[in-house]
Write a protein that holds these residues in place. Sequence first.
Motif, short mmCIF file in Angstrom:
data_model
loop_
_atom_site.label_atom_id
_atom_site.label_comp_id
_atom_site.label_asym_id
_atom_site.label_seq_id
_atom_site.Cartn_x
_atom_site.Cartn_y
_atom_site.Cartn_z
N UNK A 369 0.76 -1.19 0.13
CA UNK A 369 0.02 -0.25 0.09
C UNK A 369 0.74 1.26 -0.04
N UNK A 370 2.02 1.28 0.68
CA UNK A 370 2.81 2.58 0.77
C UNK A 370 3.30 2.50 -0.66
N UNK A 371 3.81 1.64 -1.31
CA UNK A 371 4.28 1.96 -2.81
C UNK A 371 3.40 2.59 -3.80
N UNK A 372 2.06 2.01 -3.66
CA UNK A 372 1.04 2.75 -4.27
C UNK A 372 0.96 4.42 -4.16
N UNK A 373 0.83 4.59 -2.79
CA UNK A 373 0.85 5.86 -2.49
C UNK A 373 1.84 6.66 -2.85
#
Length: 549
Positions: A369-373
């Motif tokens: 999720x962090x990489x998407x953000x």
Amino acid sequence: MALAGDAAVSELDPGTEARNTARRTPPRLAVMPERADLPEPALLAEPKSLAETLPALEVVPALEVTPALEVALESVPALEAPPVLEVAPALEVVPAPETVVVPEPAGWKLRFGLLWTGSAASLLGAMSVTTAAPLLAFTLTGSPAFVSWVVAAGTVPGLLLHVPAGMLVDRLDHWRTMLVGQTVRTLMSLAVVLTLAAGVFRPGVLVVAALVSGACTTFYNVAEVTAVPRVVPAARLQTAMAQNEGRANGAMLLGRPLGGVLHAVGTAVPYAADAVFGLASMLAILTLRSAGLRGRCAGQDDAARPHEGWAHVRPLRADGPTVASAPRRKGALTAEMLEGLKWLWRYRFLRTTLIACTATNLLFQMVTLLLVVRARDAGLPLAMVGVLLAAPGLGGSFVSGYVALTRRRRFGRRPLRLVRLCMWAWLGMTVLLAAVPWAGVWMVAWGGVGFVGARLNIALSAYQASRTPPELRGRVAGTNRFVTLGVAPIGTMCGGVAITAVGALAVAWAVPLAIAATGVLLWTARRARVRRLRRRTRRDAAPAPMALV
């Protein structure tokens, strides 16, 4: 002037006076007189031969034997000849005991190839439908809430049914479990296709289809993992597990984009493709049954080796006494469910790996999720985001192919060293993800995480399959999957809440800190256990106190 003592000595001993005089007189160099009769070097005569220089040899007359000499010779005792040494017989060379080579079951490669192919087709269809189902739900309703219901319906069976599936797999025929699960999932996909084609489709059908597909996939996967040690010899387990890991990563890489592409072609096409993949898997499973009935161990009959090969009637049935055959007592169901966890906790490598994988799977869901953000904040295109999220699959496929092709042996007598190396590698990769704001570095680091994780999965699967008794393989596999994969939704929810509360950068640095804390916790627990064992050893080795009479 001469001393009086010297005169007295010379009068008594004339030789002494001469010696004293010689000592007082220094020596002179003697001069050799010239010889006029020495020939010049050029006038030397020619050297003579050896025969000319040696004097003539005189012939010694033969000894005449007189009668007196004969009598004397007769009185001399005859010399006895020394005894002839007898040659000892050659030592018999005892041949070294031959190494017993356990023959591999005949046709195991064919059976494993059928099992691998059927599972690959099933997994590819399931991954494509997993991607297409939310897209179809949004296309039909336009409601994000309904999309979340469909996604949850596909996820819940994997969270709740792994342990019960393991219990049933230990009781039932593995082959039949795989066949029934794949058949039901194929029929469900055909039902979705027919309702869409007939125009009578209702959105609730997607929720039911997701529930049924998730449950059937869970039962199929547990039965397939339990069946691998029954098909593959023990010496080839690591290679087989590497191929299975490569199959899972390949299905992840191909299935998700394939679901999106097929949904773009038509709303019913992903489910039609899943039905086709399901039919191919069923055909492989049926052929696997036939190949199992024909398989024989080389040079062995069925009664001699009932637990090897597929010579028996039910080739994938759990052997040995099971808890199911015991009388039912109160609390027995709970005890059966806990047996898998107890067995995993029994071995230090399995216990340590279970803790490490559970903690890191929770953290890696937050990283996804962090990489998407962060990719959205960096303005990366959607195609680049997709490639970034697929990087772990690429890394896992690479290491799986490497282990399978090179047939790497196990990791020696200290398997915990692999866990330690994986923790260090994950720590370094997550530090790169947090410290470097470049998409290329993110892709390499995230792919490295998948590379290391796949290597640990291969080792864990081979170790678990080789040490778990047949009657517990289903429960152990189900418990392992429930613990390690059940934390994925929790990690996603925690990641979303944390990113909203403290920001993406703070969460990015919190992940490596959490991995380091997990490693320290495991190391501290191991050191405490070693100290306890040492104290116990010293206490047992101490002499008992003598009792006073």
